[in-house]
Design a protein around this motif. Sequence first.
Motif, mmCIF file in Angstrom:
data_model
loop_
_atom_site.group_PDB
_atom_site.id
_atom_site.type_symbol
_atom_site.label_atom_id
_atom_site.label_comp_id
_atom_site.label_asym_id
_atom_site.label_seq_id
_atom_site.Cartn_x
_atom_site.Cartn_y
_atom_site.Cartn_z
ATOM 1 N N THR A 254 -2.982 6.700 -1.935
ATOM 2 C CA THR A 254 -2.240 7.166 -0.759
ATOM 3 C C THR A 254 -1.410 6.036 -0.169
ATOM 4 O O THR A 254 -0.264 6.240 0.246
ATOM 5 C CB THR A 254 -3.212 7.719 0.304
ATOM 6 N N GLY A 259 5.001 6.858 2.932
ATOM 7 C CA GLY A 259 4.900 7.843 4.006
ATOM 8 C C GLY A 259 4.715 7.159 5.341
ATOM 9 O O GLY A 259 4.987 5.963 5.497
ATOM 10 N N GLU A 263 -0.364 8.222 7.387
ATOM 11 C CA GLU A 263 -0.661 8.753 6.051
ATOM 12 C C GLU A 263 -1.104 7.643 5.107
ATOM 13 O O GLU A 263 -2.056 7.805 4.339
ATOM 14 C CB GLU A 263 0.569 9.460 5.492
#
Length: 311
Positions: A254, A259, A263
């Motif tokens: 992630t 992002g 996030e």
Amino acid sequence: MTTDTPPPASAAPELEGWRHAYSGKVRDLYVPANDPATDVASAGRLLVVASDRVSAFDHVLEPGIPGKGELLTTLSLWWFDRLSAVPNHLVPDHSLGDDARSAIPAAVAGRAMLCKTLDMYPIECVVRGYLTGSGWKEYQQSQTVCGIRLPAGLANGDRLPEPLYTPAWKAPMGEHDENISFERTVELVGAEAAEALRDLSLSIFRTATDIAEAAGVILADTKFEFGADRATGELTLADEVLTSDSSRYWDAETWRAGGTPEERMASFDKQIVRDWLSTHWDGTGTPPELPADIVERTAARYRELLERLTA
């Protein structure tokens, strides 16, 4: 109940063979019932029990996080096992059973550690591998973290060129810990101990970083606590270690995907609690009770980290 001081003794369970000695925000300490010690520091051994209590912004909140104490204790023991080259405060063979495990009452089995009493250093040994949190706030103002100059152009969540050792002074109960310089740690504990605390903290952090990255997890920062063994004077790792209460962990995939900062840096810890509380409480008076979904989501993040690391 919410409080900005440790919970009352009544919050700690009575345990056969043990006498309650102290409660912090989330842990309860016991000494053997037959030990004449009048306080934790003078006891020969301690039972360190991790509760399900959760704290944020210097308040203990209600309700707690179900299973949190056992999850954090399991993770600490797992890390102690992987850091076996570093002396720690566990009574020998704690993880193997026998005498140490049998001394732990059934009521707290799974969330208690039987430990040697150490002469603790008044230093929280913080190591930061990534720019985030209070470090990011300071960097935006002065291009420093705890007074340490960093390169220009870093963004929130960026990996630092090298891990930073940014110690803090462990303030007396009721006061806030204070970030201090390395030079101040020398004044507090002496040059030899200060250097040993710094070097061992950085070494453990690098080892833990490699282990976490192999599991697809980023160790962004953490804190260690150390004491001196009373028999040998040896520098000894104490307290919880590399748990989601003492560390900031992110999902590596992630984080790489980019992002928003939220996030990229969704933590495997109580950040869900902090975020909800920041939105629903202005910091005055009594904090509101945590809703069920916040409790459940937080518990799930604790469990996921343990599963990811120990799989």
